[in-house]
Scaffold this motif. Structure first.
Motif, mmCIF file in Angstrom:
data_model
loop_
_atom_site.group_PDB
_atom_site.id
_atom_site.type_symbol
_atom_site.label_atom_id
_atom_site.label_comp_id
_atom_site.label_asym_id
_atom_site.label_seq_id
_atom_site.Cartn_x
_atom_site.Cartn_y
_atom_site.Cartn_z
ATOM 1 N N ASP A 83 0.810 -1.204 0.000
ATOM 2 C CA ASP A 83 0.000 0.000 0.000
ATOM 3 C C ASP A 83 0.848 1.260 0.000
ATOM 4 O OD1 ASP A 83 -2.285 -1.494 -0.019
ATOM 5 O OD2 ASP A 83 -2.550 -1.482 2.160
ATOM 6 N N GLU A 84 2.011 1.231 0.640
ATOM 7 C CA GLU A 84 2.827 2.417 0.771
ATOM 8 C C GLU A 84 3.587 2.665 -0.528
ATOM 9 O OE1 GLU A 84 5.264 1.958 4.178
ATOM 10 O OE2 GLU A 84 3.635 2.266 5.600
ATOM 11 N N VAL A 85 3.125 3.636 -1.305
ATOM 12 C CA VAL A 85 3.756 4.011 -2.561
ATOM 13 C C VAL A 85 4.557 5.275 -2.316
ATOM 14 C CG1 VAL A 85 3.396 4.684 -4.956
ATOM 15 C CG2 VAL A 85 1.923 2.956 -3.907
ATOM 16 N N CYS A 86 5.854 5.205 -2.542
ATOM 17 C CA CYS A 86 6.750 6.336 -2.316
ATOM 18 C C CYS A 86 6.802 7.180 -3.579
ATOM 19 C CB CYS A 86 8.144 5.831 -1.942
ATOM 20 S SG CYS A 86 9.361 7.135 -1.713
ATOM 21 N N SER A 87 6.416 8.443 -3.457
ATOM 22 C CA SER A 87 6.406 9.369 -4.582
ATOM 23 C C SER A 87 6.912 10.721 -4.114
ATOM 24 C CB SER A 87 5.000 9.505 -5.159
ATOM 25 O OG SER A 87 4.940 10.546 -6.114
ATOM 26 N N TYR A 88 7.484 11.487 -5.045
ATOM 27 C CA TYR A 88 7.979 12.821 -4.682
ATOM 28 C C TYR A 88 6.837 13.716 -4.223
ATOM 29 C CZ TYR A 88 6.000 15.016 -8.834
ATOM 30 O OH TYR A 88 5.122 15.509 -9.776
ATOM 31 N N LYS A 89 5.606 13.467 -4.705
ATOM 32 C CA LYS A 89 4.459 14.284 -4.311
ATOM 33 C C LYS A 89 4.122 14.097 -2.846
ATOM 34 C CE LYS A 89 1.957 12.520 -7.564
ATOM 35 N NZ LYS A 89 0.796 12.198 -8.433
ATOM 36 N N GLN A 90 4.458 12.945 -2.280
ATOM 37 C CA GLN A 90 4.176 12.699 -0.871
ATOM 38 C C GLN A 90 5.268 13.244 0.042
ATOM 39 O OE1 GLN A 90 3.666 8.376 -1.189
ATOM 40 N NE2 GLN A 90 1.493 8.652 -0.734
ATOM 41 N N VAL A 91 6.472 13.421 -0.498
ATOM 42 C CA VAL A 91 7.590 13.916 0.309
ATOM 43 C C VAL A 91 7.732 15.434 0.180
ATOM 44 C CG1 VAL A 91 10.081 13.770 0.691
ATOM 45 C CG2 VAL A 91 8.784 11.718 0.104
ATOM 46 N N PHE A 92 7.624 15.947 -1.048
ATOM 47 C CA PHE A 92 7.825 17.374 -1.298
ATOM 48 C C PHE A 92 6.505 18.036 -1.670
ATOM 49 C CE2 PHE A 92 12.099 15.754 -2.941
ATOM 50 C CZ PHE A 92 12.720 15.937 -1.710
ATOM 51 N N PRO A 93 5.947 18.881 -0.807
ATOM 52 C CA PRO A 93 4.772 19.665 -1.204
ATOM 53 C C PRO A 93 5.134 20.653 -2.318
ATOM 54 C CG PRO A 93 5.067 19.662 1.184
ATOM 55 C CD PRO A 93 6.316 19.090 0.591
ATOM 56 N N LYS A 94 4.107 21.153 -3.017
ATOM 57 C CA LYS A 94 4.369 22.095 -4.099
ATOM 58 C C LYS A 94 5.047 23.355 -3.583
ATOM 59 C CE LYS A 94 0.877 20.858 -7.531
ATOM 60 N NZ LYS A 94 -0.276 21.342 -8.338
ATOM 61 N N ALA A 95 4.627 23.815 -2.400
ATOM 62 C CA ALA A 95 5.244 25.019 -1.837
ATOM 63 C C ALA A 95 6.728 24.804 -1.573
ATOM 64 C CB ALA A 95 4.522 25.415 -0.548
ATOM 65 N N PHE A 96 7.095 23.610 -1.137
ATOM 66 C CA PHE A 96 8.500 23.285 -0.885
ATOM 67 C C PHE A 96 9.296 23.351 -2.183
ATOM 68 C CE2 PHE A 96 12.040 20.345 -0.646
ATOM 69 C CZ PHE A 96 12.589 20.595 0.602
ATOM 70 N N ILE A 97 8.747 22.790 -3.257
ATOM 71 C CA ILE A 97 9.446 22.786 -4.548
ATOM 72 C C ILE A 97 9.578 24.193 -5.096
ATOM 73 C CG2 ILE A 97 9.381 21.909 -6.909
ATOM 74 C CD1 ILE A 97 7.892 19.466 -5.871
ATOM 75 N N TYR A 98 8.487 24.972 -5.024
ATOM 76 C CA TYR A 98 8.540 26.354 -5.507
ATOM 77 C C TYR A 98 9.573 27.170 -4.726
ATOM 78 C CZ TYR A 98 4.457 25.975 -8.569
ATOM 79 O OH TYR A 98 3.605 25.646 -9.584
ATOM 80 N N LEU A 99 9.599 26.993 -3.410
ATOM 81 C CA LEU A 99 10.538 27.741 -2.587
ATOM 82 C C LEU A 99 11.974 27.356 -2.903
ATOM 83 C CD1 LEU A 99 11.025 29.746 -0.308
ATOM 84 C CD2 LEU A 99 10.735 27.867 1.329
ATOM 85 N N CYS A 115 12.636 28.821 -6.676
ATOM 86 C CA CYS A 115 12.610 30.285 -6.772
ATOM 87 C C CYS A 115 13.385 30.976 -5.657
ATOM 88 C CB CYS A 115 11.162 30.785 -6.763
ATOM 89 S SG CYS A 115 10.169 30.135 -8.126
ATOM 90 N N GLY A 116 13.561 30.317 -4.518
ATOM 91 C CA GLY A 116 14.238 30.953 -3.400
ATOM 92 C C GLY A 116 15.672 30.535 -3.194
ATOM 93 N N LEU A 117 16.078 29.385 -3.767
ATOM 94 C CA LEU A 117 17.442 28.900 -3.572
ATOM 95 C C LEU A 117 18.175 28.708 -4.904
ATOM 96 C CD1 LEU A 117 16.892 26.224 -0.762
ATOM 97 C CD2 LEU A 117 17.689 28.574 -0.506
ATOM 98 N N VAL A 118 17.604 27.898 -5.783
ATOM 99 C CA VAL A 118 18.306 27.546 -7.024
ATOM 100 C C VAL A 118 18.433 28.757 -7.955
ATOM 101 C CG1 VAL A 118 18.275 26.067 -9.048
ATOM 102 C CG2 VAL A 118 17.567 25.150 -6.831
ATOM 103 N N LEU A 119 17.305 29.436 -8.213
ATOM 104 C CA LEU A 119 17.340 30.568 -9.147
ATOM 105 C C LEU A 119 18.219 31.712 -8.646
ATOM 106 C CD1 LEU A 119 16.291 31.651 -11.808
ATOM 107 C CD2 LEU A 119 14.293 32.564 -10.604
ATOM 108 N N PRO A 120 18.123 32.139 -7.373
ATOM 109 C CA PRO A 120 19.056 33.187 -6.906
ATOM 110 C C PRO A 120 20.519 32.758 -6.971
ATOM 111 C CG PRO A 120 17.177 33.030 -5.431
ATOM 112 C CD PRO A 120 17.082 31.868 -6.366
ATOM 113 N N ALA A 121 20.798 31.488 -6.708
ATOM 114 C CA ALA A 121 22.185 31.017 -6.792
ATOM 115 C C ALA A 121 22.713 31.116 -8.222
ATOM 116 C CB ALA A 121 22.271 29.580 -6.284
ATOM 117 N N MET A 122 21.896 30.707 -9.180
ATOM 118 C CA MET A 122 22.314 30.788 -10.577
ATOM 119 C C MET A 122 22.512 32.233 -11.011
ATOM 120 S SD MET A 122 19.787 27.867 -12.145
ATOM 121 C CE MET A 122 20.181 28.327 -13.820
#
Length: 342
Positions: free
Chosen positions: A177-193, A196-203
């Protein structure tokens, strides 16, 4: 996903990432050994670069696992967190180390007489901590509760009889039953942050520092050319080709920087745009062959940047080249002795 389709995706990831990962790992070890064997390189700038090489080495080790983040797996909560958090931490630490190396070298060029007075040199342990601790803290946020994990059978009926029956069989069905997916670990807000808050400013900061360095080099080149022309006029000599050589060297430098940006950054930018577009459209991250290829080449090309910086410096590779020359000379000496004996 169809099992055959998933198997073909796994093979594609393996064939793309394993050769690239092997090159990254052995090249980083090659440069790390060169720095460690040369005592003249044991200083603060090279310690920052050594930290970047270690982060790049770890990124090369986890490179085969990063594209697999878009594929669902049957894992429990703890193993699922480790599978997603650990590669994300290593990639963020690599990015932070890359920014720190560019920033330290930028300070050396902008303020060549006072760069040792900046905090990155005076507080080296603190500077080193800033490139490892914040990525670890941010990547660990899903482990502290910022995730979308839903326990198996959580939304099923709460009938006591069904609950009793389910408790007797949960040990056999929990793994299924336990299906491991990125959607269950990383919320959309986490990915956006993160994007937009770490990767893009670093680049953007790296691109800005590189552009500023090229502008300073262009201004210095113009001043040198003016001095040469003034000296030639005072000595009543014909203009030499030295100015043309300087301009040619500067043009080669700009071409090398531009080519490095196109080869190492553009694939990763395309990969990030594909990911953000998929999230904005409300669909899952694609697991198509094109997306897998872009993720492998995008992250792998970024991991090549420290190798380009390291292999371009002869001081980093001199100890290994000396060992290779000794082995080659010894082998040639053995061949000559055999020929004389014959």
């Amino acid at each position: 996903m169809d099992p055959l389709d998933k198997l073909s995706r796994e093979k594609l990831i393996f064939y793309l990432t394993v050769p690239l990962s092997s090159i990254i790992i052995f090249s980083n070890l090659f440069i790390i050994i060169g720095i460690a064997c040369n005592r003249q390189l044991h200083n603060t700038p090279n310690y920052f670069f050594l930290s970047l090489l270690v982060a790049d080495l770890c990124t090369g080790i986890t490179l085969p696992f990063i594209p697999r983040m878009t594929l669902d797996r049957h894992l429990d909560f703890k193993h699922c967190l480790v599978m997603y958090i650990f590669p994300n931490f290593l990639f963020l630490s690599f990015l932070f180390n890359l920014v720190m190396v560019h920033y330290e070298r930028y300070l050396c060029i902008v303020s060549p007489l006072h760069h040792s007075q900046f905090w990155v040199h005076r507080c080296f342990p603190l500077a080193l901590l800033t490139v490892w601790l914040p990525p670890l803290l941010y990547a660990s946020l899903p482990a502290f509760g910022w995730n979308n994990w839903v326990e198996p059978n959580a939304n099923k009926s709460s009938n006591p009889n069904e609950t009793l029956l389910r408790s007797t069989t949960v040990g056999n069905t929990s793994k299924e039953d336990e299906v491991c997916s990125y959607k269950q670990v990383f919320p959309k807000a986490f990915i956006y942050l993160e994007v937009c808050g770490l990767v893009l400013p670093a680049m953007l900061s790296i691109v800005g520092m590189m552009g500023r360095v090229l502008w300073i080099a262009h201004k210095q080149l113009q001043n040198i050319c003016k001095l040469h022309r003034a000296v030639d006029r005072l000595q009543q000599q014909q203009p030499t080709d030295h100015e043309q050589q300087l301009n040619l060297r500067y043009a080669k430098c700009v071409a090398a920087v531009s080519l490095t940006f196109l080869v190492c950054w553009v694939p990763y930018i395309i990969y990030q745009l594909m990911s953000v577009t998929a999230l904005q459209s409300g669909v899952s991250l694609p697991s198509s062959s094109l997306y897998i290829i872009m993720s492998c080449t995008g992250i792998g090309s970024m991991a090549v940047i420290p190798l380009i910086l390291g292999l371009a410096n002869k001081q980093y590779t001199e100890p290994i080249r000396m060992v290779m020359r000794k082995l080659r000379n010894r082998w040639k000496g053995g061949q000559n002795n055999r020929d004389i004996a014959l």
